[in-house]
Design an enzyme around this catalytic site. Structure first.
Site, PDB file in Angstrom:
ATOM      1  N   GLU A   1       0.816  -1.224   0.000  1.00 31.82           N
ATOM      2  CA  GLU A   1       0.000   0.000   0.000  1.00 31.82           C
ATOM      3  C   GLU A   1       0.845   1.268   0.000  1.00 31.82           C
ATOM      4  O   GLU A   1       0.503   2.258  -0.651  1.00 31.82           O
ATOM      5  CB  GLU A   1      -0.964  -0.001   1.195  1.00 31.82           C
TER       6      GLU A   1
ATOM      7  N   HIS B   1     -11.697  -4.778   9.335  1.00 31.47           N
ATOM      8  CA  HIS B   1     -12.149  -4.678   7.938  1.00 31.47           C
ATOM      9  C   HIS B   1     -13.446  -3.891   7.798  1.00 31.47           C
ATOM     10  O   HIS B   1     -14.087  -3.959   6.762  1.00 31.47           O
ATOM     11  CB  HIS B   1     -12.360  -6.082   7.348  1.00 31.47           C
TER      12      HIS B   1
END
Ligand SMILES: Cc1ncc(C[n+]2csc(CCOP(=O)(O)OP(=O)(O)O)c2C)c(N)n1
Lengths: 323, 329
Positions: free
Chosen positions: A60, A128
């Site tokens: 990322e 999440h």
């Protein structure tokens, strides 16, 4: 007019802008042959090839850093971060680089990048399911967009891709399948403009993304009882356009703010304090905030449903401010 | 051996960096310069040799210890000193300071202050070059400490996977702030980390401008031929503290003295004079020119105007939306 889903609206925006401008390209984890985690970029690699639809390593930091560098190099990258939760690993790049280069170097650089990322929840548990748009909306130098309707998703994404600044474009996984009217012809929706989604005279509901959709449903339900709700969809969280909100408050004198995130320091806290600063004399009842329960998201279905706000919570808050 | 003109030019640039930074230290002592100030003194051969081996339009990103790199790339020393003085005429209009020199027109994309975090930017610049089918490569310059940061590993892997034209240049000065290399790195020959990514790695003597130039030239050829990235390691040393705030408790005077014997500027001159490439007087002329330029930059910075307060909120966006002018709080 034809109706399409939010997912299709995003796909149309990406496809049209990629056809329009050679320098627009996609990069991210599993976006090419897998078609992206939520199926948004399915088929893109077949039309545009690997050069413009790049599968990346699970990195990322490097994805957003490289997108920022590619933007300096004259491209218009659209990096996808698989989930806003994973964007935490890119936060340093976004906050310290993408958002800063224009200012820190005295206006000689620009970063025309759109970071797309889905938010949302559905029994994915604590790491999440977080509502993190606030982290980005806090940062000067970024533009942060979180639309609700298919029409806005398409028009705002096209504007974001053409914009010369870094835009964080946040999608909500739970509304990818939501349908709405979208014209065939080309159009843009401007970044930084809130919209009155439904005019009304009794109470103002301010919301965005999924909560704006639920606010519309709540307003329709209450209309049957003769309660006339005005719904304002913020659409852009930075720069925040408060004008329609203040106008509305001056008319209805009662406000509910609905968001999915945690209430403390939230988007609602900002909207509320701006209302007190700019329209204090017009408020006839304390502003109510509908927000998520301040807890890490649980896995259990019943616990999870209890952790997030729903239409019923908006309805209850509206009744409260009308008392 | 190198030709005379190049030998003198390298010397002039190294001397200019040295003089410029001595002026920085003075300016800091007089509180004309604030914030963090990381001097490059001792490492000059790396910037001059390595950047000298690039084309002028090859992209550079570097870290906060960026004065030497900016001068080696040919940024205007007036604008650099003015930036240190926080003036409106500074290269970043007084917004960046010592750690954030930049000149986009010279493909010098800036100094960055988060250790290891700027490497992905070089990956992206190289991606743009590859995408457009251009011949430019990107160089990322960073310290040994950066090689322990995630940004380093993600960048080398990504650049290798995409076979991008990037030179990753480690300036191994043996310390990250006060932590000696062997205390924070699993190996001491950092170029060997290239093996993890299946790319070429090489070390050179960072106190020798010619070695820096030649090693980088080899890397440039390798990268431009489409072989993917290269990891270079300069073995070098900083003569001053990490920043002006550093009391230097972590290393001995003897160690510093040992490295000062390898001073890249004096040794280069001695070597060239001995080899008959140029005379001592010719080198002295270069040095005098460097002195003048450094002095002039101070005068320029001193006499330059402060940025207007009304410009405080300029440049936040390339394309501002809504109210963005400065409103006093
Ligand atoms: C991400 C991050 N962590 C910590 C710091 C504080 N810091 C600044 S320089 C430095 C040492 C870096 O050493 P090295 O990479 O070897 O470069 P050098 O300063 O020796 O040139 C540290 C820890 C920082 N700026 N950024």
């Amino acid at each position: 007019m034809r109706t399409i889903t939010v997912r299709q609206a995003i796909q149309e925006a990406l496809r049209e802008e990629m056809r329009r401008d050679e320098n627009v390209f996609l990069m991210g984890e599993d976006i090419a042959y897998y078609g992206s985690a939520y199926g948004v970029t399915k088929g893109f690699v077949d039309e545009f090839g690997e050069k413009r639809v790049k599968d990346t390593p699970i990195s990322e930091t490097a994805i957003i850093g490289a997108a920022t560098g590619a933007a300096l190099g004259g491209l218009r990258p659209i990096p996808e971060i698989m989930s806003i939760n994973f964007a935490l690993q890119a936060l340093d790049q976004v906050v310290n680089h993408s958002a800063k280069l224009s200012y820190m170097f005295g206006g000689q650089m620009k970063v025309p990048m759109v970071m797309r990322t889905p938010a949302g929840w559905s029994q994915l548990s604590a790491t999440h399911s977080q509502t993190l748009e606030l982290l980005f909306a806090y940062i000067p130098g970024l533009k942060v967009v979180m639309p609700s309707t298919p029409y806005d998703h398409k028009g705002l994404l096209k504007s974001a891709i053409r914009d010369d600044d870094p835009v964080i474009f946040i999608e909500h996984a739970l509304i990818y399948g939501a349908k709405g009217e979208v014209p065939e012809e080309e159009y843009l929706v401007p970044i930084g403009k809130s919209v009155v989604r439904r005019p009304g005279k009794d109470v103002t509901v301010v919301a965005y993304s999924r909560m704006a959709m639920l606010a519309m449903e709540a307003a329709n339900d209450l209309a049957a009882e003769g309660i006339d709700v005005e719904v304002i969809d913020l659409r852009t969280l930075r720069p925040l356009d408060m004008e329609p909100v203040i106008e509305s408050v001056k008319k209805t004198n009662r406000v509910v703010i609905a968001e999915e995130g945690w209430k403390t320091y939230g988007i609602g806290a900002e909207v509320q304090s701006r209302i007190y600063e700019e329209a204090f004399d017009y408020i006839d009842a304390p502003v109510r905030r509908v927000a998520g329960v301040e807890v890490p998201a649980p896995y259990n279905k019943h616990l999870e449903m209890a952790a997030y706000p729903h239409k019923a919570n908006i309805v209850a808050a509206i009744r409260e401010v009308l008392k | 051996m190198v030709d005379k003109q190049l030998a003198l030019e390298w010397y002039r640039k190294m001397a200019l960096i040295r003089r410029f930074e001595e002026k920085c230290a003075e300016g800091y002592a007089y509180a004309k310069i604030g914030g963090f100030l990381h001097l490059y003194i001792g490492q000059e051969a790396v910037a001059v040799g390595a950047i000298g081996a690039l084309n002028d339009d090859d992209d550079i990103v570097t870290h906060y210890r960026d004065h030497g790199h900016a001068i080696a790339r040919g940024l205007d020393t007036n604008a650099l000193m003015a930036e240190l003085y926080g003036k409106a005429t500074g290269c970043s209009k007084g917004r960046g300071g010592s750690m954030h020199f930049a000149d986009a027109s010279k493909h010098f994309w800036g100094g960055y202050a988060l250790v290891g975090a700027h490497l992905p930017l070089a990956v992206g610049l190289a991606m743009a070059s590859q995408y457009k089918g251009e011949n430019r490569l990107a160089m990322a310059i960073f310290g040994d400490g950066s090689t322990n940061n995630g940004g380093f590993h993600e960048s080398l892997n990504m650049a290798a996977v995409f076979k991008l034209p990037v030179i990753f240049l480690i300036e191994n000065n043996l310390y990250s702030m006060g932590v000696a290399l062997h205390r924070d790195s699993s190996i001491s020959d950092l170029y060997k980390r290239a093996a993890s990514y299946g790319i070429h790695g090489e070390a050179f003597d960072g106190m020798d401008v010619q070695a820096a130039y030649e090693a980088t030239k080899r890397a440039v050829e390798h990268v431009r031929a489409g072989n993917g990235p290269v990891l270079l390691e300069a073995k070098t040393y900083r003569f001053r503290g990490h920043s002006m705030a550093d009391p230097e408790m972590y290393r001995s005077k003897e160690e510093v003295e040992f490295w000062k014997q390898k001073d890249p500027i004096t040794t280069w001159k001695a070597r060239c004079v001995e080899a008959g490439i140029a005379t001592a007087a010719e080198f002295d002329e270069m040095e005098a020119a460097a002195n003048r330029e450094a002095e002039e930059s101070v005068k320029f910075a001193d006499e330059s105007p402060e940025p207007e307060l009304s410009t405080l909120c300029d440049y936040i966006y390339a394309n501002p939306i809504g109210q963005t002018e400065y409103q006093p709080v």
